[in-house]
Design an enzyme around this catalytic site. Structure first.
Site, PDB file in Angstrom:
ATOM      1  N   PRO A   1     -33.094-137.907 -47.283  1.00  0.00           N
ATOM      2  CA  PRO A   1     -32.438-137.336 -46.102  1.00  0.00           C
ATOM      3  C   PRO A   1     -33.430-137.087 -44.978  1.00  0.00           C
ATOM      4  CG  PRO A   1     -32.804-135.641 -47.763  1.00  0.00           C
ATOM      5  CD  PRO A   1     -33.204-136.943 -48.389  1.00  0.00           C
ATOM      6  N   MET A   2     -33.041-137.438 -43.751  1.00  0.00           N
ATOM      7  CA  MET A   2     -33.875-137.184 -42.575  1.00  0.00           C
ATOM      8  C   MET A   2     -32.977-136.713 -41.443  1.00  0.00           C
ATOM      9  SD  MET A   2     -36.510-140.434 -42.643  1.00  0.00           S
ATOM     10  CE  MET A   2     -35.262-141.645 -43.172  1.00  0.00           C
ATOM     11  N   ALA A   3     -33.271-135.519 -40.934  1.00  0.00           N
ATOM     12  CA  ALA A   3     -32.469-134.950 -39.848  1.00  0.00           C
ATOM     13  C   ALA A   3     -32.517-135.855 -38.625  1.00  0.00           C
ATOM     14  CB  ALA A   3     -32.988-133.557 -39.492  1.00  0.00           C
TER      15      ALA A   3
ATOM     16  N   GLN B   1     -26.417-133.665 -48.699  1.00  0.00           N
ATOM     17  CA  GLN B   1     -27.364-132.564 -48.865  1.00  0.00           C
ATOM     18  C   GLN B   1     -26.974-131.349 -48.031  1.00  0.00           C
ATOM     19  OE1 GLN B   1     -31.550-132.184 -47.238  1.00  0.00           O
ATOM     20  NE2 GLN B   1     -32.052-132.680 -49.373  1.00  0.00           N
TER      21      GLN B   1
ATOM     22  N   CYS C   1     -37.162-128.678 -47.087  1.00  0.00           N
ATOM     23  CA  CYS C   1     -37.361-128.740 -45.636  1.00  0.00           C
ATOM     24  C   CYS C   1     -38.450-127.755 -45.203  1.00  0.00           C
ATOM     25  CB  CYS C   1     -36.060-128.433 -44.905  1.00  0.00           C
ATOM     26  SG  CYS C   1     -36.248-128.503 -43.097  1.00  0.00           S
TER      27      CYS C   1
ATOM     28  N   LYS D   1     -33.721-131.415 -54.230  1.00  0.00           N
ATOM     29  CA  LYS D   1     -34.930-132.013 -53.664  1.00  0.00           C
ATOM     30  C   LYS D   1     -35.865-130.869 -53.283  1.00  0.00           C
ATOM     31  CE  LYS D   1     -36.596-135.426 -50.330  1.00  0.00           C
ATOM     32  NZ  LYS D   1     -37.721-134.676 -49.746  1.00  0.00           N
TER      33      LYS D   1
ATOM     34  N   ASP E   1     -45.171-140.901 -49.279  1.00  0.00           N
ATOM     35  CA  ASP E   1     -46.159-141.947 -48.985  1.00  0.00           C
ATOM     36  C   ASP E   1     -45.843-143.308 -49.600  1.00  0.00           C
ATOM     37  OD1 ASP E   1     -47.439-139.950 -47.650  1.00  0.00           O
ATOM     38  OD2 ASP E   1     -49.102-139.736 -49.054  1.00  0.00           O
TER      39      ASP E   1
ATOM     40  N   ARG F   1     -39.461-141.788 -44.304  1.00  0.00           N
ATOM     41  CA  ARG F   1     -40.035-142.283 -43.045  1.00  0.00           C
ATOM     42  C   ARG F   1     -40.454-143.747 -43.131  1.00  0.00           C
ATOM     43  NH1 ARG F   1     -44.745-138.316 -42.045  1.00  0.00           N
ATOM     44  NH2 ARG F   1     -44.750-138.317 -44.336  1.00  0.00           N
TER      45      ARG F   1
END
Length: 329
Positions: free
Chosen positions: A17-19, A71, A102, A141, A204, A227
């Site tokens: 998940p990425m805001a 999430q 987060c 998570k 990573d 990312r």
């Protein structure tokens, strides 16, 4: 076949998940490139409780793209249970994921996100109540701990396994590390050695080699990439091809540009052209990162207002790349 609770996944490639990133358009791009599971942007329990229109819109899931984890974040037992029951009963999400990772200040200040790890008993109490009130699998998570002096992922994860959590995704950094330095995969390996439920490694992974190394070093059940796929959904396909014994190929500039425009079209359908192109100002540069003269065109992208402008700029850039390739021969 990897399973999270009763949910079967076609492979072990998870998109984290990425805001502001993992909306329906981005998830669709990831599925089309072979992702096994994607996750929504994190959703506030309070926003769900108060029926925030924007949040409820973010909870809509295209029936063609599953499985999806939804999430939620928060710290109050009552509002977290309400939000989880809403996800369970009123959305088509396959999995309910609890955010304990987060690192953002505005989330931490409310006691949510990675701040949840500071009080293990409360964290366990919240998740236990959620599990008791929903039918869908519940996952968590988390990070290694709040800081380097309080690395408690193992004790918390073991407690969560005992109460019925279906999987744990572990990011190999503490909250205070944010996204700096290197993720510590040794801790991910340690977690896998102690749990029977699936363990998902995160942090990573930006190449097929990273994926293979994490699998070999940590023996995890799945690998979560976040990312590393922004502007590079091809990484998902490359990993999937590797797992299927297929040869990978060098992604061409035209493929990157077409993928960027496809992402923009999907985002326009989801949010309308004005909002979509505003978001593409930040996303499009990732599709051309590292290529010849990309910095110049990245700077031009911040002025874009329409899809036609984006398309024109990208094809102009493609001509520049073609001319450079011909000169270089």
């Amino acid at each position: 076949m990897l399973k999270i609770g009763n949910v079967e996944l076609k492979n072990d490639i998870f998109i984290g998940p990425m805001a502001g990133i993992t909306n329906g358009a981005f998830r669709e791009v990831c599925y089309e490139n072979g992702a096994g599971l994607t996750c929504t942007e994190m959703l506030s329990d309070k926003a769900i409780y108060y029926a925030n229109e924007k949040t409820l819109k973010m909870m809509e899931i295209d029936d063609s793209y599953h499985p999806v984890a939804m999430q939620i974040f928060g710290s109050s037992i009552d509002s977290m249970v309400y939000a989880a029951k809403y996800v369970d009963q009123k959305t088509t999400a396959d999995i309910i994921d609890i955010n304990m990772g987060c690192p953002v200040n505005k989330v931490i200040k409310t006691g949510a996100g990675s701040a949840m790890m500071k009080d293990e008993e409360h964290a366990v109490a919240v998740v236990r109540e959620i599990i008791d009130n929903v039918k869908k699998p519940v996952t968590v998570k988390m990070r290694l701990g709040f800081d380097l002096q309080h690395i408690n992922f193992l004790s918390l994860s073991m407690k969560l396994e005992e109460i019925g959590v279906s999987a744990i995704a572990l990011h190999g950094r503490t909250r205070t590390q944010m996204y700096e330095g290197h993720a510590n995969w040794d801790y991910i390996k340690e977690l896998k050695q102690h749990l029977k439920i699936p363990v998902i490694g995160n942090g990573d992974v930006r190449s097929v080699d990273d994926y293979v190394r994490m699998k070999n070093e940590c023996d995890v059940d799945g690998i979560m990439i976040a990312r590393g796929v922004i502007g590079n959904p091809f990484l998902i396909k490359e990993i999937d091809n590797y797992n299927k014994g297929k040869e990978n190929y060098q992604v061409s500039p035209i493929e990157k540009i077409e993928a960027c425009l496809d992402h923009a079209k999907k985002l326009i359908l989801l949010k309308g052209e004005k909002m979509a192109i505003r978001e593409m100002r930040g996303l499009a540069p990732h599709y051309i990162a590292g290529m010849y003269m990309s910095t110049r065109y990245k700077n031009l992208m911040i002025k874009l207002d329409t899809y036609d402008e984006l398309e024109k700029l990208l094809f102009e850039y493609l001509e520049v790349l073609n001319e450079f390739a011909q000169r270089d021969q």
